[in-house]
Design a protein around this motif. Structure first.
Motif, PDB file in Angstrom:
ATOM      1  N   GLU A 259     -33.536  13.296 -29.142  1.00  0.00           N
ATOM      2  CA  GLU A 259     -34.273  13.289 -27.884  1.00  0.00           C
ATOM      3  C   GLU A 259     -35.464  12.335 -27.918  1.00  0.00           C
ATOM      4  O   GLU A 259     -35.785  11.679 -26.912  1.00  0.00           O
ATOM      5  CB  GLU A 259     -34.719  14.717 -27.573  1.00  0.00           C
TER       6      GLU A 259
ATOM      7  N   GLU B 213     -37.397   1.140 -18.836  1.00  0.00           N
ATOM      8  CA  GLU B 213     -38.240   1.132 -17.640  1.00  0.00           C
ATOM      9  C   GLU B 213     -39.239  -0.017 -17.694  1.00  0.00           C
ATOM     10  O   GLU B 213     -39.445  -0.732 -16.708  1.00  0.00           O
ATOM     11  CB  GLU B 213     -38.970   2.470 -17.514  1.00  0.00           C
TER      12      GLU B 213
ATOM     13  N   ARG C 207     -31.503  18.933 -24.038  1.00  0.00           N
ATOM     14  CA  ARG C 207     -32.700  18.188 -23.644  1.00  0.00           C
ATOM     15  C   ARG C 207     -32.370  16.718 -23.394  1.00  0.00           C
ATOM     16  O   ARG C 207     -32.953  16.082 -22.500  1.00  0.00           O
ATOM     17  CB  ARG C 207     -33.771  18.325 -24.725  1.00  0.00           C
TER      18      ARG C 207
ATOM     19  N   GLU D 268     -31.155  16.444 -19.915  1.00  0.00           N
ATOM     20  CA  GLU D 268     -32.240  16.561 -18.949  1.00  0.00           C
ATOM     21  C   GLU D 268     -33.071  15.289 -18.872  1.00  0.00           C
ATOM     22  O   GLU D 268     -33.487  14.861 -17.788  1.00  0.00           O
ATOM     23  CB  GLU D 268     -33.131  17.757 -19.307  1.00  0.00           C
ATOM     24  N   LEU D 269     -33.316  14.657 -20.020  1.00  0.00           N
ATOM     25  CA  LEU D 269     -34.084  13.407 -20.031  1.00  0.00           C
ATOM     26  C   LEU D 269     -33.367  12.319 -19.232  1.00  0.00           C
ATOM     27  O   LEU D 269     -33.993  11.580 -18.455  1.00  0.00           O
ATOM     28  CB  LEU D 269     -34.288  12.935 -21.471  1.00  0.00           C
TER      29      LEU D 269
ATOM     30  N   ARG E 287     -31.020  12.833 -16.940  1.00  0.00           N
ATOM     31  CA  ARG E 287     -30.949  13.266 -15.535  1.00  0.00           C
ATOM     32  C   ARG E 287     -32.231  12.862 -14.792  1.00  0.00           C
ATOM     33  O   ARG E 287     -32.194  12.333 -13.676  1.00  0.00           O
ATOM     34  CB  ARG E 287     -30.740  14.777 -15.470  1.00  0.00           C
ATOM     35  N   GLU E 288     -33.369  13.092 -15.426  1.00  0.00           N
ATOM     36  CA  GLU E 288     -34.651  12.749 -14.815  1.00  0.00           C
ATOM     37  C   GLU E 288     -34.798  11.235 -14.667  1.00  0.00           C
ATOM     38  O   GLU E 288     -35.322  10.745 -13.666  1.00  0.00           O
ATOM     39  CB  GLU E 288     -35.798  13.307 -15.662  1.00  0.00           C
ATOM     40  N   ALA E 289     -34.324  10.478 -15.664  1.00  0.00           N
ATOM     41  CA  ALA E 289     -34.403   9.016 -15.581  1.00  0.00           C
ATOM     42  C   ALA E 289     -33.565   8.491 -14.420  1.00  0.00           C
ATOM     43  O   ALA E 289     -33.973   7.553 -13.716  1.00  0.00           O
ATOM     44  CB  ALA E 289     -33.927   8.401 -16.897  1.00  0.00           C
ATOM     45  N   LYS E 290     -32.411   9.084 -14.195  1.00  0.00           N
ATOM     46  CA  LYS E 290     -31.568   8.665 -13.068  1.00  0.00           C
ATOM     47  C   LYS E 290     -32.238   8.999 -11.740  1.00  0.00           C
ATOM     48  O   LYS E 290     -32.152   8.233 -10.780  1.00  0.00           O
ATOM     49  CB  LYS E 290     -30.193   9.333 -13.165  1.00  0.00           C
ATOM     50  N   ARG E 291     -32.924  10.147 -11.694  1.00  0.00           N
ATOM     51  CA  ARG E 291     -33.649  10.506 -10.476  1.00  0.00           C
ATOM     52  C   ARG E 291     -34.731   9.476 -10.159  1.00  0.00           C
ATOM     53  O   ARG E 291     -35.013   9.182  -9.000  1.00  0.00           O
ATOM     54  CB  ARG E 291     -34.294  11.887 -10.630  1.00  0.00           C
ATOM     55  N   LYS E 292     -35.336   8.935 -11.197  1.00  0.00           N
ATOM     56  CA  LYS E 292     -36.399   7.938 -11.028  1.00  0.00           C
ATOM     57  C   LYS E 292     -35.850   6.570 -10.663  1.00  0.00           C
ATOM     58  O   LYS E 292     -36.611   5.654 -10.333  1.00  0.00           O
ATOM     59  CB  LYS E 292     -37.222   7.825 -12.322  1.00  0.00           C
TER      60      LYS E 292
ATOM     61  N   THR F  88     -24.632  13.357 -14.415  1.00  0.00           N
ATOM     62  CA  THR F  88     -25.626  12.858 -15.371  1.00  0.00           C
ATOM     63  C   THR F  88     -24.935  12.115 -16.507  1.00  0.00           C
ATOM     64  O   THR F  88     -25.368  11.027 -16.916  1.00  0.00           O
ATOM     65  CB  THR F  88     -26.461  14.015 -15.941  1.00  0.00           C
TER      66      THR F  88
END
Length: 416
Positions: A210, A221, A236, A239-240, A242-247, A297
């Motif tokens: 992670e 980024e 985890r 989730e990391l 998933r959050e990066a794709k949301r951004k 994801t």
């Protein structure tokens, strides 16, 4: 050879015949007719109740050439791939020498010419996979390398990874990250948790994976680069990403098929066949991986096919090499995850090609035939006889599996 596949359910989101039951006529390697009823002078294949999709594509395959042909050579590796329904494979550069210059890339492409299975060698990020200096990435790209990775060696130097991402941008190439912080993973062999404690073995914490994912996401980024993570294995990590794709980061990832069905509980017998890297994780991690596949994801399922001679596996667990052969078991293992067959085709055939920038086959009239026929209900026993790989390091040999590839077709060649 002309071929007539009768009454197949077509699964191809790019085809006008998606989810329809139809006959498919292939003449001289081209799909010439798709209709409810086709008659022709051709070899008949009864596909009633079976599925036809574009041929599968593996983003993480190890074949021994160059230098490790006693584990697997191009012939045996592509035979195993065809038996598993794969018409394309991306070769990891975990060879000796590694594919770190155009000479190795061109050699591998030449060796794979006129094969049913299309081979895409990946070039190394660093020279000799040593993690010190950038390899000849642009030269390899011009010779046919579609992406770059140090294979099963993580790039520990953040500066080197940043330079690789920036350099690859110049010719729109993709960088693969194998996420492991070796300083944290150390020399441990199994997942850190209850099972490692019971076994009395030092464990690899999830943090090792992670932390590297977090680092490389920051680098992607910062450099405004695209990046692909190979064989993620923890909740985890999902989730990391998933959050990066949301951004809005341009990030993709894959998971090995065996990580969808096996947990570290399989290690209770110290069977070295279950020794893989990343290590087998917990039930919670498996649940999160499957959820990640379902919600998009995780983009692809890979085999992480890693052949070894018997003497590298039939030893004490601590001394055994990591990895299993997985080309022929990918479909039945993926089916156990509970994915719909349509989503399975996305993860095994469509998305992997899109990630690598390879043309996706289409099951339509006038298109070149590149397809697999499979049945999700057929049970079969994976044995030494049915195994097409040179190596037999799989915990599934001798076991019954559900879900079988019946026919693979590409480049006017058929495997069944």
């Amino acid at each position: 050879m002309n071929l007539l596949i009768k009454s197949a359910t077509i699964l191809d989101p790019g085809s006008p015949f998606h989810q329809q039951v139809a006959d498919i006529l292939i003449e001289n390697g081209v799909i010439t007719r798709i209709a409810e009823e086709v008659e022709a002078d051709a070899e008949l294949i009864d596909a009633e109740g079976k599925y036809v999709s574009p041929g599968f594509f593996d983003l993480n395959c190890n074949i021994g050439e160059l230098g490790l042909e006693t584990k697997e050579d191009m012939y045996s590796g592509t035979r195993a791939a065809a038996a598993g329904g794969f018409t394309g494979v991306a070769l990891m550069p975990n060879t000796n020498p590694p594919a770190h210059s155009k000479a190795e890339i061109e050699y591998l492409l030449n060796r794979a010419k006129n094969n049913l299975v299309e081979v895409y060698p990946l070039g190394t990020i660093s020279h000799k996979r040593e993690g010190k200096d950038l390899a000849e990435m642009y030269d390899m790209y011009l010779s046919g390398a579609k992406a770059f990775t140090d294979g099963n060696r993580p790039v520990q130097d953040a500066g080197l990874m940043e330079r690789a991402l920036l350099y690859a941008q110049g010719f729109d190439a993709l960088v693969f990250s194998y996420p492991e912080d070796t300083a944290i993973a150390g020399k441990a062999k199994v997942n850190e948790g209850e099972i490692s404690t019971l076994l009395g073995m030092k464990g690899i914490p999830s943090l090792a994976e992670e932390l590297m994912i977090a680092r490389d996401l920051y680098l992607a980024e910062y450099t405004v680069s695209k990046i692909h993570f190979s064989t993620i294995s923890t909740a985890r990590s999902v989730e990391l990403i998933r959050e990066a794709k949301r951004k809005g980061l341009e990030v993709t990832c894959d998971v090995a098929a065996h990580h969808l069905v096996l947990t570290d509980e399989a290690l209770m017998g110290f069977d070295s066949m279950y020794k893989v890297k990343p290590p087998l994780r917990t039930k919670d991690d498996v649940t999160a991986l499957i959820k990640g596949l379902k919600d998009g994801t995780i983009d692809a399922i890979v085999t992480q096919h890693t052949p070894h001679e018997v003497e590298f596996k039939d030893v004490e667990f601590e001394m055994a090499e990591y990895g299993i052969v997985g080309l022929q078991t990918a479909l039945p293992l993926a089916l156990r995850s509970g994915l719909t067959v349509e989503l399975l085709v996305d993860k095994l055939a469509i998305n992997p090609r899109e990630i690598l920038g390879v043309a996706v086959p289409v099951i339509a009239e006038g298109e070149r035939a590149n397809l697999v026929l499979f049945d999700v209900d057929t049970e079969w026993e994976y044995t030494g006889k049915s195994n097409r790989s040179k190596s037999v390091n799989s915990p599934f040999i001798g076991k019954k599996l559900k879900g079988k590839v019946l026919l693979t077709y590409n480049n006017q060649q058929i495997f069944k």
